[in-house]
Motif scaffolding. Structure first.
Motif, PDB file in Angstrom:
ATOM      1  N   HIS A  11       0.838  -1.200   0.000  1.00 33.41           N
ATOM      2  CA  HIS A  11       0.000   0.000   0.000  1.00 33.41           C
ATOM      3  C   HIS A  11       0.876   1.255   0.000  1.00 33.41           C
ATOM      4  O   HIS A  11       0.615   2.220  -0.725  1.00 33.41           O
ATOM      5  CB  HIS A  11      -0.929  -0.016   1.226  1.00 33.41           C
ATOM      6  N   LEU A  12       1.948   1.221   0.820  1.00 32.96           N
ATOM      7  CA  LEU A  12       2.856   2.357   0.889  1.00 32.96           C
ATOM      8  C   LEU A  12       3.588   2.558  -0.434  1.00 32.96           C
ATOM      9  O   LEU A  12       3.755   3.681  -0.909  1.00 32.96           O
ATOM     10  CB  LEU A  12       3.870   2.140   2.020  1.00 32.96           C
ATOM     11  N   SER A  13       3.987   1.449  -1.058  1.00 30.74           N
ATOM     12  CA  SER A  13       4.678   1.529  -2.344  1.00 30.74           C
ATOM     13  C   SER A  13       3.780   2.111  -3.420  1.00 30.74           C
ATOM     14  O   SER A  13       4.208   2.927  -4.241  1.00 30.74           O
ATOM     15  CB  SER A  13       5.167   0.151  -2.752  1.00 30.74           C
ATOM     16  N   ALA A  14       2.506   1.689  -3.378  1.00 32.95           N
ATOM     17  CA  ALA A  14       1.545   2.218  -4.353  1.00 32.95           C
ATOM     18  C   ALA A  14       1.309   3.697  -4.145  1.00 32.95           C
ATOM     19  O   ALA A  14       1.198   4.472  -5.104  1.00 32.95           O
ATOM     20  CB  ALA A  14       0.241   1.442  -4.252  1.00 32.95           C
ATOM     21  N   ALA A  15       1.255   4.132  -2.864  1.00 35.96           N
ATOM     22  CA  ALA A  15       1.017   5.547  -2.558  1.00 35.96           C
ATOM     23  C   ALA A  15       2.165   6.411  -3.047  1.00 35.96           C
ATOM     24  O   ALA A  15       1.985   7.534  -3.498  1.00 35.96           O
ATOM     25  CB  ALA A  15       0.809   5.733  -1.052  1.00 35.96           C
ATOM     26  N   MET A  16       3.393   5.874  -2.956  1.00 40.10           N
ATOM     27  CA  MET A  16       4.564   6.636  -3.382  1.00 40.10           C
ATOM     28  C   MET A  16       4.607   6.801  -4.888  1.00 40.10           C
ATOM     29  O   MET A  16       5.300   7.674  -5.404  1.00 40.10           O
ATOM     30  CB  MET A  16       5.835   5.942  -2.893  1.00 40.10           C
ATOM     31  N   ASP A  17       3.880   5.994  -5.608  1.00 41.60           N
ATOM     32  CA  ASP A  17       3.850   6.113  -7.069  1.00 41.60           C
ATOM     33  C   ASP A  17       3.006   7.304  -7.516  1.00 41.60           C
ATOM     34  O   ASP A  17       3.101   7.725  -8.665  1.00 41.60           O
ATOM     35  CB  ASP A  17       3.313   4.831  -7.693  1.00 41.60           C
TER      36      ASP A  17
END
Length: 363
Positions: A11-17
């Protein structure tokens, strides 16, 4: 537990995108000019960009970008608010969301946000946004001094500030004028005098460099100073004939204006007071007025003496007497020469006559 951790990381990785960057976040634009909203964005590679839009929250909405207001730019041109139609140019490049807004006015003041929408329902609005303020012309000059009573004297520290209503654009070079004459090498919004001089007295204005849009009202830098450059003029100039009239005038630069003038005459080793107005007039000049004069100019700040000037008085009677004496002397010399020549001639004739008489007697 491991499942939750992995889920949070995904979820955090997706948000950083998802991202939107603005530079700068605050802009002051000049009324009637164009302004650039520099912007870049990013989104997951698994998505496809569908809609790009810039919006400005309306007055009754939250200015944090959580509520979409009027559309300044939209991928679908019909969605653009009529106030902004034909006034915007979108970069339309890969992940470059920069926008140029033309002919800005005071009604454009506010915060602007960029929002993107992608496939699979992806939506993201760049927080913070860009706050646009508009400098409303004309420019004006304000005078700032540390002096408590507001009066500016020579030696004081003074700062002149060039500004407009709402804000002052720092990215634009400015021009300063003193008495409508351009001051070279001054392009900042502030004109500073660490020790102001009486020569700095004058009307100041400012405006955009290489433009005639300057402040309509001139601002006076009112420097108070004691009398300067005190000097005397004599009318008529040159030597004055006894019996003529003459006027001595005391001139000076001062702020406030000179209120008190004092006149003095120097005769030998004596200095005497002779008058107390700007002009010292002598209706009938006499020999006693011959001498050197100086004046003192005084205002509320201080005083200064003038340089000394000579008033030369000619006496017509003495001049005629000298001419008569010279003429009489020349006449006497001429008569003496004539008599001498006559006497010498008679003597010569008498000498020639005697030998002749002697010769006749011997015969």
């Amino acid at each position: 537990m491991l499942y939750i951790t992995i889920l949070m990381q995904l979820h955090l990785s997706a948000a950083m995108d998802w991202s939107v960057s603005y530079s700068p976040t605050t802009i002051c634009a000049i009324e009637g000019h164009s302004v650039d909203f520099s912007c870049s964005f990013d989104y997951p590679n698994t998505r496809t960009l569908k809609i790009s839009k810039w919006f400005k929250p309306e007055t009754h909405q939250k200015p944090d970008g959580s509520q979409q207001g009027i559309f300044v730019y939209h991928s679908s041109a019909e969605e653009i608010n009529k106030r902004y139609q034909n006034r915007t140019v979108y970069a339309n490049q890969n992940k470059n969301c920069s926008l140029k807004l033309h002919n800005v006015s005071e009604s454009d003041i506010g915060r602007y946000f960029f929002r993107l929408e992608t496939s699979r329902g992806g939506k993201f609005t760049g927080s913070v946004g860009i706050n646009l303020n508009v400098a409303v012309l004309p420019f004006r000059v304000t005078v700032n001094t540390e002096n408590v009573n507001g009066h500016i004297h020579e030696g004081d520290s003074v700062t002149l500030t060039c500004s407009t209503e709402n804000c002052t654009p720092k990215q634009e070079p400015l021009a300063w004028f003193k008495n409508q004459i351009l001051l070279p090498h001054t392009t900042e919004s502030e004109l500073r005098f660490s020790s102001v001089s009486y020569e700095d007295f004058g009307n100041y204005s400012c405006g955009l460099k290489n433009s005639n849009r300057t402040s309509t009202n001139k601002t006076l830098l009112d420097v108070k100073y004691s009398p300067k450059n005190v000097e005397i003029t004599i009318s008529p100039s040159g030597e004055i004939q006894e019996g003529d009239s003459s006027t001595l005038i005391c001139k000076s630069n001062a702020n406030p204006v000179v209120k008190n003038y004092t006149w003095f005459r120097i005769s030998g080793t004596n200095i005497s007071y002779v008058g107390c107005s700007r002009e010292y007039s002598i209706r009938v000049v006499s020999q006693k007025d011959d001498g050197q004069y100086f004046c003192t100019a005084k205002n509320d700040i201080g005083y200064q003496n003038s340089t000394v000037i000579a008033l030369k008085v000619k006496v017509p009677g003495r001049q005629h007497f000298v001419l008569a004496a010279v003429s009489a002397l020349l006449f006497g010399i001429a008569v003496t020469l004539v008599l001498f020549c006559l006497f010498k001639r008679r003597k010569q004739l008498a000498t020639e006559k005697k030998p002749t008489e002697q010769t006749m007697s011997q015969q």
